[in-house]
Design an enzyme around this catalytic site. Structure first.
Site, short mmCIF file in Angstrom:
data_model
loop_
_atom_site.label_atom_id
_atom_site.label_comp_id
_atom_site.label_asym_id
_atom_site.label_seq_id
_atom_site.Cartn_x
_atom_site.Cartn_y
_atom_site.Cartn_z
N HIS A 131 20.73 -46.46 -8.28
CA HIS A 131 20.12 -45.65 -7.24
C HIS A 131 18.72 -46.17 -6.87
O HIS A 131 17.86 -46.27 -7.72
CB HIS A 131 20.03 -44.20 -7.72
CG HIS A 131 19.33 -43.31 -6.76
ND1 HIS A 131 18.26 -42.52 -7.10
CD2 HIS A 131 19.55 -43.09 -5.44
CE1 HIS A 131 17.86 -41.85 -6.04
NE2 HIS A 131 18.62 -42.18 -5.02
N TYR A 409 7.21 -51.41 -6.93
CA TYR A 409 6.01 -52.21 -6.62
C TYR A 409 5.72 -53.27 -7.68
O TYR A 409 4.61 -53.39 -8.18
CB TYR A 409 4.81 -51.28 -6.39
CG TYR A 409 5.03 -50.31 -5.25
CD1 TYR A 409 5.21 -50.80 -3.95
CD2 TYR A 409 5.12 -48.94 -5.46
CE1 TYR A 409 5.46 -49.94 -2.90
CE2 TYR A 409 5.36 -48.07 -4.40
CZ TYR A 409 5.53 -48.58 -3.13
OH TYR A 409 5.78 -47.71 -2.10
C1 HEM Z 1 24.82 -39.28 -4.91
C2 HEM Z 1 23.63 -39.00 -4.49
C3 HEM Z 1 22.65 -40.02 -3.94
C4 HEM Z 1 22.88 -41.21 -3.28
C5 HEM Z 1 24.22 -41.82 -2.89
C6 HEM Z 1 21.59 -41.79 -2.99
C7 HEM Z 1 21.38 -42.99 -2.34
C8 HEM Z 1 20.16 -43.50 -1.99
C9 HEM Z 1 19.94 -44.67 -1.17
C10 HEM Z 1 21.03 -45.55 -0.57
C11 HEM Z 1 18.60 -44.84 -1.04
C12 HEM Z 1 17.88 -45.91 -0.21
C13 HEM Z 1 17.68 -45.30 1.17
C14 HEM Z 1 16.98 -46.17 2.20
O1 HEM Z 1 15.77 -46.41 2.05
O2 HEM Z 1 17.64 -46.58 3.18
C15 HEM Z 1 17.96 -43.79 -1.79
C16 HEM Z 1 16.59 -43.65 -1.91
C17 HEM Z 1 15.98 -42.62 -2.59
N1 HEM Z 1 16.59 -41.56 -3.22
FE1 HEM Z 1 18.58 -41.24 -3.35
N2 HEM Z 1 20.62 -40.96 -3.47
C18 HEM Z 1 21.21 -39.86 -4.06
C19 HEM Z 1 20.61 -38.76 -4.66
C20 HEM Z 1 19.24 -38.58 -4.75
C21 HEM Z 1 18.58 -37.41 -5.29
C22 HEM Z 1 19.30 -36.19 -5.84
C23 HEM Z 1 17.22 -37.64 -5.20
C24 HEM Z 1 16.05 -36.78 -5.58
C25 HEM Z 1 16.05 -35.78 -6.37
C26 HEM Z 1 17.03 -38.93 -4.61
C27 HEM Z 1 15.80 -39.54 -4.38
C28 HEM Z 1 15.61 -40.73 -3.72
C29 HEM Z 1 14.31 -41.29 -3.43
C30 HEM Z 1 12.97 -40.70 -3.82
C31 HEM Z 1 14.54 -42.48 -2.71
C32 HEM Z 1 13.49 -43.40 -2.10
C33 HEM Z 1 13.01 -44.49 -2.96
C34 HEM Z 1 11.90 -45.24 -2.20
O3 HEM Z 1 10.82 -44.67 -2.01
O4 HEM Z 1 12.15 -46.37 -1.79
N3 HEM Z 1 18.28 -39.48 -4.34
N4 HEM Z 1 18.93 -42.99 -2.35
N1 LIG Z 2 -0.34 -39.29 -2.98
C1 LIG Z 2 0.21 -40.37 -2.38
N2 LIG Z 2 -0.52 -41.48 -2.26
C2 LIG Z 2 -0.01 -42.58 -1.67
C3 LIG Z 2 1.33 -42.60 -1.20
C4 LIG Z 2 2.08 -41.40 -1.32
O1 LIG Z 2 3.23 -41.31 -0.91
N3 LIG Z 2 1.49 -40.30 -1.93
N4 LIG Z 2 1.85 -43.78 -0.68
C5 LIG Z 2 1.20 -45.02 -1.12
C6 LIG Z 2 1.63 -46.22 -0.44
S1 LIG Z 2 3.05 -46.94 -1.01
C7 LIG Z 2 0.86 -46.83 0.52
S2 LIG Z 2 1.31 -48.31 1.20
C8 LIG Z 2 -0.39 -46.21 1.00
C9 LIG Z 2 -0.33 -46.00 2.50
O2 LIG Z 2 -1.49 -45.40 2.97
P1 LIG Z 2 -1.58 -44.85 4.46
O3 LIG Z 2 -0.44 -43.90 4.68
O4 LIG Z 2 -2.91 -44.24 4.57
O5 LIG Z 2 -1.43 -46.06 5.36
O6 LIG Z 2 -0.65 -44.96 0.38
C10 LIG Z 2 -0.32 -44.91 -0.99
N5 LIG Z 2 -0.79 -43.67 -1.55
MO LIG Z 3 3.39 -48.95 0.02
#
Ligand code: HEM
Ligand SMILES: Nc1nc2c(c(=O)[nH]1)N[C@H]1C(S)=C(S)[C@@H](COP(=O)(O)O)O[C@H]1N2
Ligand SMILES: [Mo]
Length: 555
Positions: A131, A409
């Site tokens: 994930h 990161y």
């Molecule tokens: C079966 C269930 C799930 C699937 C298939 C799934 C799939 C994915 C996929 C494909 C992404 C990438 C999305 C993109 O940027 O295009 C993603 C990102 C993410 N997912 Fe899920 N997800 C699931 C459940 C969850 C749950 C339950 C949570 C939170 C409680 C969650 C939190 C996140 C977060 C925070 C990211 C972003 C990561 C980043 O900042 O790059 N996901 N997920």
């Molecule tokens: N609290 C908090 N700080 C954060 C983030 C966030 O999601 N929450 N994103 C970070 C990321 S990944 C980046 S690149 C910068 C972006 O800052 P900006 O939205 O002011 O351009 O904030 C950072 N600080």
């Molecule tokens: Mo970022």
């Protein structure tokens, strides 16, 4: 290019599920182009409007007589088939039915992990390790409904995510089960944004200025400054706001905004760049399934605030103490996990490090999207450490335990996959490498022969100044030096970007130009010529030569 895909409509539901699952397992998360074609991250919609990935072909079918909205996860890949025959609904006899109580028993890997979405039941055990948002996050939904979590992380409402989910379907909720109440929108209180921003995801809000506006201003106007949020934007009352600083020997400071403004005010011009800037170019080589930033996840501003060093000294720290300064934001998810990151103590304490607790941006109060009322501004260092809506500062022998410090990161070899990645082996990104990009003209523009102005930006991490930008019009065979503009900067403290431009004359008879730029910093660091050798599963640190193909009109 479609792999050996069988005719979709010729398959039974079960065969489709199996095929999709096999595809997902074979291809996720580093999917070949054939698969990613359907959810290409890199195209703007024709109107030039925000690039929201549309949910093409996602059929919302009201469960007949049940009052349950069943969302069938069919992207455009499956659109034809879904139209041609009765779509699977809550009463598909091929799948067994379960009660919510039965689903709830599958809440851990030992009992297999089940979740519901609409009235469908999924066994996602084989997906959790892969994930992109991390294992601990996805497990929060184990045994229950995805809706409340996906309301918070609304970037899941995209066809490629729904396709992945559909591949894990194992059943349906029994018709007697009451529908999951629709969660309120956690983003309802997000601030308004400028319409010129090109939106990557709306919830959370991730957007960048269009290339042609980037080089219009040396200081990026606040409204156009790129925005990278992981969660809803906190709405902080400045009157009751307190910053908590954990000092040595259990001593703590609690500072109001007024207290913070009593420290000597320090101002710094600094660019901020997300590690994912220019990921779109990495994604088009091999999809990382992460935000497809174009060249605009970098902006430049004049920041004002207290020096972090002064606040740490008031808390009782000494110049030669050691460790990491850890920051926590006020933005948190359902589990109470806050955004966090850390920087080395040395960078925080160094007078020449210029690290700020900023409450001003370009002479204005810090905007909500950028961390109102207070953010960390760490010049020369990756955006992710510049924590917004700052709530707490601690000093620790270890780096921040946050997911974003430990499991995101970081940079890896192009050969590292999600099966082989070892996050403990790679250091967290701090200083950024030398970077440059062409902002004008836009790719694929048709220009006229005669005078042409090429524009762009250049920047390097760690306070290293840009000493030169080389521009080629023939894909890198011959080069000329661009003219640099920007404020004068102190040695080792060149935190701001520089804008550059080059005027050239395009001889009649030229049909196309392959414009390329590359910058050189004070350490004589240069940019790599192509993306391939620096591609990585997280899609970070793309600083390959930037290339723009132009067409030249006939006279
Ligand atoms: C079966 C269930 C799930 C699937 C298939 C799934 C799939 C994915 C996929 C494909 C992404 C990438 C999305 C993109 O940027 O295009 C993603 C990102 C993410 N997912 Fe899920 N997800 C699931 C459940 C969850 C749950 C339950 C949570 C939170 C409680 C969650 C939190 C996140 C977060 C925070 C990211 C972003 C990561 C980043 O900042 O790059 N996901 N997920
Ligand atoms: N609290 C908090 N700080 C954060 C983030 C966030 O999601 N929450 N994103 C970070 C990321 S990944 C980046 S690149 C910068 C972006 O800052 P900006 O939205 O002011 O351009 O904030 C950072 N600080
Ligand atoms: Mo970022």
């Amino acid at each position: 290019m479609l792999l050996s895909r069988p005719t979709w409509s010729g398959l039974s539901t079960l065969q489709r599920t199996c095929w999709l699952r096999a595809m997902v397992q074979r291809t996720f998360p580093v999917a070949p182009l054939a698969w990613t074609r359907f959810h290409s991250h890199n195209t703007w919609n024709e109107a030039g409007g925000p690039r929201r990935r549309r949910l093409v072909g996602v059929a919302v079918v009201a469960g007949a007589g049940l009052g349950i909205g069943t969302i069938l996860a069919y992207g455009d890949l499956h659109q034809k088939a879904a139209k041609a025959e009765t779509p699977e609904s809550a009463s598909d006899p091929q799948f067994p039915t379960f009660t919510r109580q039965e689903v709830a028993r599958h809440h851990s890997e030992a009992s297999r992990v089940w979740v519901t979405y609409g009235s469908d039941v999924f066994d996602i055990t084989d997906f959790i390790e892969q994930h992109p948002g991390g294992k601990s996050k996805i497990l929060l939904a184990a045994g229950g409904a995805l809706e409340p979590f996906w309301a918070l992380y609304a970037m899941h409402n995209q066809e490629h995510v729904l396709e992945i989910l559909q591949g894990f379907k194992v059943g349906q909720l029994s018709p007697e089960e009451p529908p999951q109440p629709t969660p309120g929108d956690p983003y309802a209180d997000d601030p308004p944004r400028h319409p010129a921003l090109q939106t990557n995801t709306l919830k959370p809000f991730n957007a960048e200025p269009p290339p042609e506006l980037i080089s219009e201003n040396y200081l990026t106007p606040n409204q156009l400054f790129f925005k990278r949020n992981h969660l809803p934007v906190p709405n902080v009352d400045p009157a009751t706001y307190r910053l908590h600083v954990g000092g040595p020997r259990g001593r703590t400071l609690s500072l109001s905004l007024q207290d913070l403004k009593k420290f000597p005010k320090h101002e710094v011009t600094a660019a901020l760049q997300c590690a994912g800037n220019r990921r779109a170019e990495m994604n088009s080589l091999k999809n990382t399934n992460r935000l497809g930033w174009n060249i605009g996840a970098i902006s430049n501003a004049r920041w004002g605030g207290a020096r972090l060093r002064d606040v740490l000294m008031q808390a009782g720290y000494k110049q030669d103490d050691e460790g990491h300064v850890c920051f926590e934001g006020l933005d948190k998810d359902q589990s109470g996990t806050v955004y966090g990151a850390s920087i080395p103590f040395k960078k925080a304490m160094c007078l020449e490090g210029d690290v700020l607790l900023a409450y001003e941006m370009n002479g204005e109060e810090l905007p909500r999207d950028h961390g109102f009322p207070l953010r960390v501004l760490v010049p020369g260092i990756v955006g992710a450490r510049n924590v917004k809506w700052l709530a707490r500062i601690t000093v620790s022998p270890e780096e921040s335990p946050s997911h974003w410090q430990q499991k995101d990161y970081k940079g890896f070899s192009p050969g590292v996959t999600w099966d082989t990645v070892d996050f403990s082996k790679a250091p967290a990104i701090q200083d950024m490498p030398v970077q440059s990009a062409i902002t004008e003209p836009s790719p694929q523009t048709t220009i006229s022969p005669g005078e042409l102005t090429v524009k762009g930006y250049a920047w390097s991490g760690g306070g290293r100044r840009i000493i030169r930008v080389d521009v080629s019009l023939d894909g890198g065979k011959s080069w000329r030096e661009a003219e640099l503009t920007g404020e004068r900067q102190l040695p080792g403290r060149a935190w701001a970007w520089q804008l550059w431009q080059l005027n050239v004359s395009v001889p009649a008879g030229t049909r196309e130009l392959n414009v390329v730029c590359k910058a050189v910093d004070t350490s004589y660091n240069e940019q790599p010529d192509t993306v391939g050798p620096i591609w990585n599963i997280l899609g970070v640190l793309n600083n390959a030569w930037h290339r723009v193909h132009l067409l030249v009109a006939e006279d």
